[in-house]
Scaffold this motif. Structure first.
Motif, short mmCIF file in Angstrom:
data_model
loop_
_atom_site.label_atom_id
_atom_site.label_comp_id
_atom_site.label_asym_id
_atom_site.label_seq_id
_atom_site.Cartn_x
_atom_site.Cartn_y
_atom_site.Cartn_z
N UNK A 144 0.93 -1.22 0.03
CA UNK A 144 -0.15 0.08 -0.04
C UNK A 144 0.72 1.28 0.07
N UNK A 145 0.47 2.28 -0.05
CA UNK A 145 0.89 3.70 -0.16
C UNK A 145 2.10 3.83 -0.98
N UNK A 146 1.76 3.46 -2.25
CA UNK A 146 3.08 3.73 -3.23
C UNK A 146 3.25 4.95 -3.35
N UNK A 147 4.42 5.61 -3.19
CA UNK A 147 5.22 6.75 -3.29
C UNK A 147 6.57 6.68 -3.81
N UNK A 148 6.94 7.88 -4.48
CA UNK A 148 8.00 8.00 -5.26
C UNK A 148 8.68 9.00 -4.53
N UNK A 149 9.89 8.46 -3.93
CA UNK A 149 10.98 9.67 -3.45
C UNK A 149 12.33 9.20 -3.90
N UNK A 150 12.99 10.43 -4.07
CA UNK A 150 14.34 10.19 -4.68
C UNK A 150 14.57 9.35 -5.84
N UNK B 124 10.79 3.75 -5.65
CA UNK B 124 9.04 3.69 -5.35
C UNK B 124 9.23 2.82 -4.05
N UNK B 125 8.46 3.62 -3.01
CA UNK B 125 8.73 3.42 -1.82
C UNK B 125 7.13 2.76 -1.49
N UNK B 126 6.98 1.80 -0.52
CA UNK B 126 5.61 1.25 -0.16
C UNK B 126 5.73 0.41 1.20
N UNK B 127 4.40 0.24 1.70
CA UNK B 127 4.51 -0.48 2.83
C UNK B 127 3.83 -1.80 2.56
N UNK B 128 4.44 -2.59 3.14
CA UNK B 128 3.96 -4.35 2.91
C UNK B 128 4.41 -5.31 3.88
N UNK B 129 3.77 -6.24 4.15
CA UNK B 129 4.03 -7.24 4.99
C UNK B 129 5.27 -8.16 4.55
N UNK B 130 5.99 -8.86 5.24
CA UNK B 130 7.05 -9.84 4.95
C UNK B 130 6.68 -11.32 5.30
N UNK B 131 7.47 -12.21 4.87
CA UNK B 131 7.53 -13.72 5.34
C UNK B 131 7.76 -14.04 6.89
N UNK B 132 8.68 -13.02 7.31
CA UNK B 132 8.89 -13.44 8.78
C UNK B 132 8.19 -13.32 9.76
N UNK C 181 13.97 0.03 -6.37
CA UNK C 181 14.76 1.08 -7.20
C UNK C 181 14.92 0.94 -8.73
N UNK C 182 13.92 -0.02 -9.33
CA UNK C 182 13.87 -0.11 -10.59
C UNK C 182 14.51 -1.72 -11.05
N UNK C 183 15.41 -2.30 -10.10
CA UNK C 183 15.83 -3.44 -10.22
C UNK C 183 15.43 -4.42 -9.05
N UNK C 184 15.47 -3.91 -7.83
CA UNK C 184 15.10 -5.07 -6.67
C UNK C 184 14.49 -4.31 -5.74
N UNK C 185 13.74 -5.13 -4.76
CA UNK C 185 13.04 -4.86 -3.92
C UNK C 185 13.65 -5.05 -2.49
N UNK C 186 13.61 -4.03 -1.63
CA UNK C 186 14.36 -4.14 -0.36
C UNK C 186 13.58 -3.44 1.03
#
Length: 192
Positions: A117-123, A126-134, A144-149
């Motif tokens: 959610x909250x897809x937002x461009x900064x510098x 693309x920033x966003x808020x999401x759950x993870x597996x852990x 960053x156009x290549x990977x999510x971290x």
């Protein structure tokens, strides 16, 4: 849906619900333009459409009869980014480049998904808020156009609970968290 050329109105798109015996059209919503194509969702939130001034095309059918996609769509690096569920990965981050749709990352494997959610461009990221597996709680992520971290270190995340409401300025990315005390929301600022 209608268009106006400065002098007159004309009907452009008429997408009907064939299940309704009166063929009542859904209301188009969540409009955004990509490469002279008008992209939008219908009121049911289950289909992404495009209109190129000649005809209307279905881009992607989004799964889940009780889940609506009405999350903000955003243009980043000349492509449309949005949250979708293809019935295999759950709600994850997707990209539409004007021709094809692509899953950006399967952050939470399986049908539960990360629910970005909250897809937002900064510098230029693309920033966003999401759950993870852990731990299945919400985290701040970036693409960053290549990977999510993940953006915030595990140590700092002990003090940041459930980030939400991303807002970008030229110099900082702001967000609200639940904080470590119950009912004490906190405003945070991320400076690259």
């Amino acid at each position: 849906m209608w268009s106006y050329d400065g002098q007159s109105f004309r009907s452009e798109i008429n997408v009907f619900n064939s299940k309704n015996k009166y063929y009542h059209p859904y209301d188009p919503d969540n409009f955004i333009v990509l490469n002279n194509q008008l992209l939008f969702q219908l009121e049911d939130g289950h289909k992404l459409w495009k209109y190129d001034e000649k005809q209307t095309f279905l881009v992607m059918t989004l799964i889940g009869s009780s889940h609506k996609v009405k999350e903000k769509m955003i243009i980043y690096q000349n492509a449309l980014f949005f949250r979708a569920d293809d019935g295999i990965h759950g709600y994850e981050l997707w990209k539409y480049d004007g021709s094809d749709t692509f899953l950006i990352a399967d952050i939470v494997r399986g049908k539960k998904g990360s629910n970005p959610t909250d897809l937002t461009i900064f510098k230029n990221q693309l920033y966003f808020i999401a759950r993870d597996n852990n731990d299945r709680s919400r985290h701040l992520w970036k693409y960053d156009g290549n990977q999510v971290s993940k953006v915030i270190s595990d140590e700092l995340e002990k003090h940041i609970r459930l980030p939400k409401h991303l807002v970008a300025t030229d110099d900082a990315l702001y967000f609200v968290t639940d904080g470590t005390d119950i009912n004490k929301e906190q405003l945070w600022k991320l400076i690259p």
